[in-house]
Design an enzyme around this catalytic site. Structure first.
Site, PDB file in Angstrom:
ATOM      1  N   HIS A 165      -6.655   0.212   7.371  1.00 50.58           N
ATOM      2  CA  HIS A 165      -7.290  -0.976   7.919  1.00 50.58           C
ATOM      3  C   HIS A 165      -7.715  -0.627   9.344  1.00 50.58           C
ATOM      4  O   HIS A 165      -6.975   0.065  10.054  1.00 50.58           O
ATOM      5  CB  HIS A 165      -6.253  -2.113   7.944  1.00 50.58           C
ATOM      6  CG  HIS A 165      -6.828  -3.499   8.015  1.00 50.58           C
ATOM      7  ND1 HIS A 165      -8.165  -3.771   7.949  1.00 50.58           N
ATOM      8  CD2 HIS A 165      -6.217  -4.710   8.137  1.00 50.58           C
ATOM      9  CE1 HIS A 165      -8.362  -5.079   8.019  1.00 50.58           C
ATOM     10  NE2 HIS A 165      -7.194  -5.671   8.143  1.00 50.58           N
ATOM     11  N   ASP A 186       0.333  -4.639   9.735  1.00 48.74           N
ATOM     12  CA  ASP A 186      -0.518  -4.526  10.923  1.00 48.74           C
ATOM     13  C   ASP A 186       0.237  -4.925  12.186  1.00 48.74           C
ATOM     14  O   ASP A 186       0.094  -4.287  13.232  1.00 48.74           O
ATOM     15  CB  ASP A 186      -1.788  -5.357  10.722  1.00 48.74           C
ATOM     16  CG  ASP A 186      -2.638  -4.781   9.593  1.00 48.74           C
ATOM     17  OD1 ASP A 186      -2.931  -3.582   9.629  1.00 48.74           O
ATOM     18  OD2 ASP A 186      -2.968  -5.529   8.659  1.00 48.74           O
ATOM     19  N   GLY A 195      16.318  -1.174   5.489  1.00 49.26           N
ATOM     20  CA  GLY A 195      15.481  -2.368   5.323  1.00 49.26           C
ATOM     21  C   GLY A 195      15.107  -2.516   3.853  1.00 49.26           C
ATOM     22  O   GLY A 195      15.495  -1.689   3.003  1.00 49.26           O
ATOM     23  N   GLU A 250     -11.130 -28.757 -14.938  1.00 49.67           N
ATOM     24  CA  GLU A 250     -12.524 -28.695 -14.496  1.00 49.67           C
ATOM     25  C   GLU A 250     -12.681 -27.951 -13.172  1.00 49.67           C
ATOM     26  O   GLU A 250     -13.788 -27.641 -12.766  1.00 49.67           O
ATOM     27  CB  GLU A 250     -13.091 -30.120 -14.339  1.00 49.67           C
ATOM     28  CG  GLU A 250     -13.331 -30.842 -15.648  1.00 49.67           C
ATOM     29  CD  GLU A 250     -14.369 -30.165 -16.545  1.00 49.67           C
ATOM     30  OE1 GLU A 250     -15.177 -29.369 -16.043  1.00 49.67           O
ATOM     31  OE2 GLU A 250     -14.328 -30.412 -17.764  1.00 49.67           O
ATOM     32  N   GLN A 270       0.822  -1.217   0.000  1.00 53.42           N
ATOM     33  CA  GLN A 270       0.000   0.000   0.000  1.00 53.42           C
ATOM     34  C   GLN A 270       0.854   1.265   0.000  1.00 53.42           C
ATOM     35  O   GLN A 270       0.507   2.252  -0.641  1.00 53.42           O
ATOM     36  CB  GLN A 270      -0.939   0.021   1.218  1.00 53.42           C
ATOM     37  CG  GLN A 270      -2.072  -0.974   1.135  1.00 53.42           C
ATOM     38  CD  GLN A 270      -2.995  -0.745  -0.050  1.00 53.42           C
ATOM     39  OE1 GLN A 270      -3.267   0.384  -0.445  1.00 53.42           O
ATOM     40  NE2 GLN A 270      -3.465  -1.827  -0.641  1.00 53.42           N
ATOM     41  N   TYR A 272       3.681   1.762  -1.366  1.00 52.97           N
ATOM     42  CA  TYR A 272       4.126   1.951  -2.744  1.00 52.97           C
ATOM     43  C   TYR A 272       3.007   2.572  -3.601  1.00 52.97           C
ATOM     44  O   TYR A 272       3.181   3.612  -4.231  1.00 52.97           O
ATOM     45  CB  TYR A 272       4.570   0.585  -3.300  1.00 52.97           C
ATOM     46  CG  TYR A 272       4.505   0.445  -4.793  1.00 52.97           C
ATOM     47  CD1 TYR A 272       5.545   0.882  -5.600  1.00 52.97           C
ATOM     48  CD2 TYR A 272       3.383  -0.143  -5.390  1.00 52.97           C
ATOM     49  CE1 TYR A 272       5.462   0.752  -6.995  1.00 52.97           C
ATOM     50  CE2 TYR A 272       3.301  -0.287  -6.768  1.00 52.97           C
ATOM     51  CZ  TYR A 272       4.339   0.164  -7.566  1.00 52.97           C
ATOM     52  OH  TYR A 272       4.252   0.045  -8.925  1.00 52.97           O
TER      53      TYR A 272
END
Ligand SMILES: NC(=O)c1ccc[n+]([C@@H]2O[C@H](COP(=O)([O-])OP(=O)(O)OC[C@H]3O[C@@H](n4cnc5c(N)ncnc54)[C@H](OP(=O)(O)O)[C@@H]3O)[C@@H](O)[C@H]2O)c1
Length: 399
Positions: free
Chosen positions: A175, A151, A115, A295, A92, A94
């Protein structure tokens, strides 16, 4: 046969059937023009016809906000004195970050130094010391703090971030997870700041690609705390700024519950379970891997599910052979009755925080990435998904 029991449904079915017949529906490739008419509208035409709308969704009126209310000039004016500090640069971060930057807004990114995200941000043109900082520095500089850490990381970092969120700032999430399950996450938001949410209904990659196509993702928005009286307006403005096309209202609680429930159900967990169950029964009864896969997955994703997406389930029934239609009409209530108790358990498990606890416990472990990789390897090694790799190579576009 519920569908055919009302006059309206009959009329609708018959209209659909006529469309189907007129376009030799069983050959799904030559679709009629309903979708293409929408797609071929220019961006300007789409923008010109959009605004706030009351829409009747199957008998329930809802307000939907569309992006023409917030043209670029208005966004620039609205945020002219603001620094939008986007914390975290995963999926997100980005998508939302680059969209806001392309919209001409003053965006800075905050991630831990050196990081994976720090490196990814530099690759995307964010400049250390100019618009790329460590998390706490970015929070301090921002007037809007857009918390797009994972989160679990929102919970882990909250103690150090919270004192930096001073009264004049606005706090944003994508969120409701951290805020609603605060007893577990410890994310107790300050009482004296506006707390808002915009949750794009798709991955950050899609947020970005739709924006670049001149379209927009659909998102929900919510207000948790409104100190200034402007929290809703801020949420709507940010929703458009990050690349939403249309936006519908929710609450933090409804957003998190529906989101966790959906991804564990039809969006991922449930559909995966159903694919596996169907495939295994076919294999146990002597069907070849390619037949079982075709299928179960290939026909679904390549032919039938796109039809549901474009025209609806009722259309798909009419687009199938009478044999398929008869069987599906008889069997869908049996599946529904078998699955509904599972969905009820799932909903309760989300609502009472068990799913949140599990997610926090797992994703906070220092070795969570390698543990996750082990579980994903099991999926990777399943026969069904190995077969899928070969079947995909046979698609005309891959020859
Ligand atoms: N992904 C989706 O499809 C989606 C859709 C809608 C809403 N959302 C919500 O959007 C938010 C962000 O989700 P996402 O998927 O974009 O996030 P993500 O990819 O899971 O987020 C990763 C970010 O968190 C950082 N991070 C992880 N642990 C950290 C720590 N201990 N300290 C500091 N930074 C840490 C990572 O930095 P490093 O690279 O340094 O590890 C990275 O920048 C979440 O609230 C999510 O629920 C996601």
């Amino acid at each position: 046969m519920m569908f055919r029991n009302t006059t309206a449904a009959r009329r609708s079915a018959s209209a659909v059937a006529k469309r189907a017949l007129s376009t030799k529906v069983l050959g799904a490739a030559a679709r009629p023009t309903i979708a293409s008419r929408v797609v071929t509208k220019t961006t300007a035409q789409i923008a010109a016809t959009r605004g706030i709308k009351n829409i009747n969704f199957g008998g329930v009126e809802e307000v939907v906000h569309e992006r023409s209310d917030w043209p670029r000039e208005k966004l620039l004016e609205y945020f002219k004195n603001d620094t939008l500090a986007l914390i975290g640069y995963g999926s997100q971060g980005y998508g939302q970050g680059l969209n806001m930057r392309d919209n001409g807004l003053n965006v800075i990114i905050g991630v831990r130094k050196n990081g994976a995200s720090w490196k990814a941000a530099i690759e995307d043109g964010w400049v250390p010391g100019e618009n790329l900082f460590d998390v706490n520095e970015a929070v301090t500089r921002g007037t809007y703090v857009m918390n797009l850490l994972s989160d679990a990381a929102q919970s882990e970092t909250w103690e150090s971030i919270k004192p930096l969120i001073t009264p004049e700032k606005t706090l944003y999430f994508s969120h409701g997870f951290s805020v609603i399950f605060k007893d577990l996450t410890k994310v107790e938001t300050p009482k004296d700041v506006d707390v808002i949410l915009v949750a794009p209904k798709g991955s950050g990659r899609t947020v970005r690609s739709l924006f670049k196509e001149g379209r927009g993702i659909n998102s929900s928005f919510a207000v948790f705390n409104d100190v200034t009286g402007k929290a809703q307006e801020k949420a709507l403005a940010l929703a458009i700024a990050v690349g939403s096309g249309y936006v519908y209202e929710t609450t933090f609680e409804k957003e998190v519950v529906s989101d966790l429930y959906g991804e564990r159900g039809c969006l991922m967990g449930g559909i995966h379970g159903m694919f596996l169950a169907q495939y295994e029964v076919l294999r146990e009864n002597g069907h070849s891997p390619s037949e079982a896969f075709n299928e179960t997955v290939e026909e679904a994703t390549q032919s039938l599910y796109p039809l549901i997406g474009k025209y609806g389930m009722d259309y798909m029934y009419d687009a199938c052979s009478t044999t398929a239609r008869r069987g599906a009409l008889d069997w869908y209530p049996i599946f529904k009755d078998a699955l509904k108790p599972v969905f009820q358990d799932l909903y309760e498990s989300v609502r009472n925080g068990s799913e949140t606890q599990r997610s926090l416990d797992f994703n906070s472990q220092p070795d969570y990435r390698s543990k996750l990789a082990e579980e994903l390897d099991i999926i990777h090694d399943m026969e069904i998904w190995k077969v899928g790799k070969e079947v995909r190579k046979l698609r005309p576009e891959n020859n």
